[in-house]
Design a protein around this motif. Structure first.
Motif, PDB file in Angstrom:
ATOM      1  N   VAL A 285       0.838  -1.208   0.000  1.00 49.04           N
ATOM      2  CA  VAL A 285       0.000   0.000   0.000  1.00 49.04           C
ATOM      3  C   VAL A 285       0.869   1.253   0.000  1.00 49.04           C
ATOM      4  N   MET A 286       1.911   1.266   0.822  1.00 46.66           N
ATOM      5  CA  MET A 286       2.778   2.440   0.922  1.00 46.66           C
ATOM      6  C   MET A 286       3.519   2.710  -0.391  1.00 46.66           C
ATOM      7  N   LEU A 287       3.889   1.651  -1.097  1.00 51.29           N
ATOM      8  CA  LEU A 287       4.548   1.842  -2.388  1.00 51.29           C
ATOM      9  C   LEU A 287       3.627   2.553  -3.374  1.00 51.29           C
ATOM     10  N   ILE A 288       2.340   2.187  -3.344  1.00 49.99           N
ATOM     11  CA  ILE A 288       1.381   2.846  -4.228  1.00 49.99           C
ATOM     12  C   ILE A 288       1.221   4.314  -3.848  1.00 49.99           C
ATOM     13  N   VAL A 289       1.156   4.579  -2.539  1.00 49.44           N
ATOM     14  CA  VAL A 289       1.039   5.973  -2.082  1.00 49.44           C
ATOM     15  C   VAL A 289       2.263   6.778  -2.510  1.00 49.44           C
ATOM     16  N   MET A 290       3.446   6.194  -2.344  1.00 48.22           N
ATOM     17  CA  MET A 290       4.675   6.905  -2.732  1.00 48.22           C
ATOM     18  C   MET A 290       4.748   7.127  -4.237  1.00 48.22           C
ATOM     19  N   SER A 291       4.241   6.167  -5.001  1.00 48.94           N
ATOM     20  CA  SER A 291       4.278   6.332  -6.456  1.00 48.94           C
ATOM     21  C   SER A 291       3.433   7.521  -6.891  1.00 48.94           C
ATOM     22  N   ALA A 292       2.438   7.872  -6.068  1.00 48.76           N
ATOM     23  CA  ALA A 292       1.617   9.044  -6.384  1.00 48.76           C
ATOM     24  C   ALA A 292       2.438  10.323  -6.338  1.00 48.76           C
ATOM     25  N   SER A 293       3.537  10.313  -5.551  1.00 44.03           N
ATOM     26  CA  SER A 293       4.379  11.507  -5.450  1.00 44.03           C
ATOM     27  C   SER A 293       5.144  11.778  -6.737  1.00 44.03           C
ATOM     28  N   LEU A 294       5.167  10.812  -7.653  1.00 46.53           N
ATOM     29  CA  LEU A 294       5.795  11.012  -8.961  1.00 46.53           C
ATOM     30  C   LEU A 294       4.759  11.130 -10.078  1.00 46.53           C
ATOM     31  N   ILE A 295       3.731  10.293 -10.038  1.00 48.55           N
ATOM     32  CA  ILE A 295       2.771  10.300 -11.144  1.00 48.55           C
ATOM     33  C   ILE A 295       1.925  11.569 -11.133  1.00 48.55           C
ATOM     34  N   ASN A 296       1.581  12.078  -9.935  1.00 47.61           N
ATOM     35  CA  ASN A 296       0.754  13.286  -9.875  1.00 47.61           C
ATOM     36  C   ASN A 296       1.501  14.536 -10.365  1.00 47.61           C
ATOM     37  N   PRO A 297       2.767  14.756  -9.948  1.00 44.75           N
ATOM     38  CA  PRO A 297       3.504  15.888 -10.527  1.00 44.75           C
ATOM     39  C   PRO A 297       3.703  15.752 -12.038  1.00 44.75           C
ATOM     40  N   PHE A 298       3.903  14.534 -12.503  1.00 44.61           N
ATOM     41  CA  PHE A 298       4.035  14.320 -13.945  1.00 44.61           C
ATOM     42  C   PHE A 298       2.759  14.744 -14.674  1.00 44.61           C
ATOM     43  N   LEU A 299       1.594  14.342 -14.128  1.00 42.63           N
ATOM     44  CA  LEU A 299       0.329  14.738 -14.729  1.00 42.63           C
ATOM     45  C   LEU A 299       0.154  16.259 -14.700  1.00 42.63           C
ATOM     46  N   ALA A 300       0.550  16.872 -13.574  1.00 44.61           N
ATOM     47  CA  ALA A 300       0.423  18.328 -13.456  1.00 44.61           C
ATOM     48  C   ALA A 300       1.296  19.044 -14.486  1.00 44.61           C
ATOM     49  N   LEU A 301       2.532  18.571 -14.665  1.00 42.93           N
ATOM     50  CA  LEU A 301       3.434  19.191 -15.638  1.00 42.93           C
ATOM     51  C   LEU A 301       2.933  19.014 -17.073  1.00 42.93           C
ATOM     52  N   SER A 302       2.239  17.917 -17.321  1.00 44.06           N
ATOM     53  CA  SER A 302       1.727  17.665 -18.679  1.00 44.06           C
ATOM     54  C   SER A 302       0.460  18.457 -18.979  1.00 44.06           C
ATOM     55  N   HIS A 303      -0.155  19.036 -17.931  1.00 41.49           N
ATOM     56  CA  HIS A 303      -1.382  19.835 -18.046  1.00 41.49           C
ATOM     57  C   HIS A 303      -2.604  19.005 -18.423  1.00 41.49           C
ATOM     58  N   ILE A 304      -2.498  17.687 -18.356  1.00 44.84           N
ATOM     59  CA  ILE A 304      -3.650  16.843 -18.683  1.00 44.84           C
ATOM     60  C   ILE A 304      -4.817  17.078 -17.720  1.00 44.84           C
ATOM     61  N   PRO A 305      -4.590  17.117 -16.398  1.00 47.31           N
ATOM     62  CA  PRO A 305      -5.729  17.366 -15.491  1.00 47.31           C
ATOM     63  C   PRO A 305      -6.430  18.692 -15.790  1.00 47.31           C
ATOM     64  N   GLN A 306      -5.666  19.729 -16.073  1.00 46.68           N
ATOM     65  CA  GLN A 306      -6.263  21.038 -16.345  1.00 46.68           C
ATOM     66  C   GLN A 306      -7.108  21.006 -17.615  1.00 46.68           C
ATOM     67  N   VAL A 307      -6.560  20.415 -18.686  1.00 48.55           N
ATOM     68  CA  VAL A 307      -7.290  20.346 -19.951  1.00 48.55           C
ATOM     69  C   VAL A 307      -8.549  19.500 -19.806  1.00 48.55           C
ATOM     70  N   ALA A 308      -8.420  18.328 -19.152  1.00 42.98           N
ATOM     71  CA  ALA A 308      -9.574  17.445 -18.964  1.00 42.98           C
ATOM     72  C   ALA A 308     -10.624  18.111 -18.072  1.00 42.98           C
ATOM     73  N   GLY A 309     -10.142  18.794 -17.016  1.00 38.80           N
ATOM     74  CA  GLY A 309     -11.070  19.471 -16.115  1.00 38.80           C
ATOM     75  C   GLY A 309     -11.826  20.584 -16.817  1.00 38.80           C
ATOM     76  N   ASP A 310     -11.128  21.386 -17.613  1.00 32.10           N
ATOM     77  CA  ASP A 310     -11.790  22.467 -18.355  1.00 32.10           C
ATOM     78  C   ASP A 310     -12.809  21.907 -19.339  1.00 32.10           C
ATOM     79  N   PHE A 311     -12.478  20.782 -19.943  1.00 29.08           N
ATOM     80  CA  PHE A 311     -13.406  20.159 -20.889  1.00 29.08           C
ATOM     81  C   PHE A 311     -14.698  19.730 -20.194  1.00 29.08           C
ATOM     82  N   LEU A 312     -14.550  19.077 -19.028  1.00 28.23           N
ATOM     83  CA  LEU A 312     -15.727  18.613 -18.307  1.00 28.23           C
ATOM     84  C   LEU A 312     -16.571  19.775 -17.788  1.00 28.23           C
TER      85      LEU A 312
END
Length: 434
Positions: A285-312
């Motif tokens: 479980v902790m490994l999955i939580v820690m992996s979020a510390s890399l995947i979430n910043p990656f998503l933020a830098l790619s602007h995918i959450p912002q684009v998807a959020g604006d679309f919705l």
């Protein structure tokens, strides 16, 4: 190549790795690290990996995970989970479909100890499937009710899903735990109603078991009293403001160990086995939580959450329709992805949309966790179905999936009720003392 293109390729690679059964944490670590390196630089990725992993690993809030897991494992080793089932059987076992209803009650009780749907399905499967086979229950009902009943583990507190959700979106773990109580009880009642209706429609599905005497009922209740008392103390302590979630987890784990040793049911070997299993589960479980510390910043830098959020947000439909679309996405993704991986990947996109529409984040957390449960019994992954198959080796996988269909429909109805009446999940957290 644009940032969004790199983000899209990264997500495609991640889904491919998951499809090839690469462990979720390692897949997200790899994609997040490489993605941040491409969008920024490798030094930033390395620095983020070191700093965020240490911060999360030393987070006091996350202590609830190993403590509640230990609580559930000790309860299993000491036979407390079996006594929960025996008490439930004493109440409803003599009715038509009573063994299946007792399994639901037992799963709900064990869920309040372990917080794990897989552990609930595995433990109750070992306890109840043999009994239902002995009384000639239809194998679709017996295996279906175990697989579905096990899903209560991720909704009834303590829930690992709620802890991860709280960490990712910075919400109160205690409020989320309390928000899951009434929906969890409602879902358990829906499962029991489903069993009753199935056995009324086809009596041969679940014959009535032998009646128990008043003395047998009293003995069963007495055997389950310690673990029921500990569960009520931990959840009631959070509600009354006497314990924080971490303190409640410590009190619960300590009392389970103390009671097990006092009654002579917990040996040093058993305690070691429970502790070792808790460490392994916590590490994953902790490994999955820690992996979020890399995947979430990656998503933020790619602007995918912002684009998807604006679309919705800009879709020409009411907010309720957007909510339904999000929940449908969780149901579909649950057929393919691990539940914790789904939280890590989707919350950066969906949570800002929910907040923008003014929906309560605690209520949304309950809806998300409930839809995650549905994924646990949905083909083709259906983790709980495969867990039940590992216990009921002689039952074809197709018949187990057929058996969970009525319970899946009951979950859909429960989801609709909670969407229509948010107070079902909000009344307890909104009235808690602290």
């Amino acid at each position: 190549m644009s940032d969004i293109a790199i983000g899209g390729i990264g997500m495609a690679v991640l889904l491919a790795m998951l499809a090839f059964r690469i462990p979720v944490a390692f897949a997200m670590f790899f994609v997040g690290f490489v993605g941040i390196s491409l969008l920024h630089n490798s030094a930033s990725a390395m620095s983020l990996l070191a700093s965020e992993s240490f911060t999360l690993a030393s987070s006091q809030e996350l202590v609830v995970i190993p403590l509640f897991i230990l609580m559930g494992n000790v309860a299993t080793v000491t036979g407390m989970s079996r006594r929960l089932y025996d008490a439930a059987y004493a109440i409803v076992g003599s009715f038509r479909g009573g063994l299946a209803s007792a399994t639901v009650i037992g799963c709900g009780g064990f869920a309040a100890l372990s917080g794990s749907s897989v552990a609930s399905a595995l433990t109750m499967g070992k306890v109840s499937l043999g009994e239902m086979k002995r009384f000639n229950y239809d194998e679709r009902l017996s295996t279906g009710v175990v697989a579905a009943g096990g899903t209560l583990g991720i909704l009834i507190p303590p829930s690992t899903g709620f802890v991860i959700y709280a960490i990712l979106v910075e919400q109160s773990i205690g409020r989320l735990f309390l928000a899951g109580v009434l929906p969890g009880l409602l879902l358990a009642a829906m499962f029991i109603l489903t069993v009753t209706m199935l056995c009324y429609w086809k009596p041969e599905f679940g014959p009535a078991g032998p009646k128990t005497s008043l003395r047998q009922k009293g003995r069963a209740f007495l055997g389950a009293a310690p673990i029921v008392s500990i569960t009520l103390l931990t959840i009631g302590g959070i509600y009354g403001g006497f314990f924080s979630p971490v303190e409640a987890a410590a009190v619960g784990a300590g009392l389970v160990i103390f009671v097990g040793a006092l009654m002579g049911h917990l040996s040093l070997k058993g305690l070691w086995s429970a502790a070792r299993e808790s460490v392994v589960t916590t590490a994953s479980v902790m490994l999955i939580v820690m992996s979020a510390s890399l995947i979430n910043p990656f998503l933020a830098l790619s602007h995918i959450p912002q684009v998807a959020g604006d679309f919705l947000v800009n879709l020409p439909v009411p907010p309720l329709a957007i909510l339904m679309l999000i929940l449908l996405t969780y149901v579909v993704l649950g057929c393919f992805l691990d539940s914790l991986a789904m939280l890590v990947l989707t919350l950066p996109i969906f949570f800002p949309v929910i907040v923008n529409f003014g929906y309560d984040p605690i209520w949304f957390g309950v809806l998300v966790v409930l839809t995650l449960e549905m994924g646990l019994i949905s083909p083709p992954v259906g983790m709980n179905v495969f867990i039940v198959k590992s216990v009921a080796k002689d039952v074809p996988l197709g018949r187990i999936f057929a058996g969970v269909i009525p319970f899946f429909l009951a979950m859909l109805l429960t989801l609709a009720i909670i969407v229509a009446f948010p107070q079902v999940s909000l009344i307890l957290p909104n009235t808690m003392i602290n």
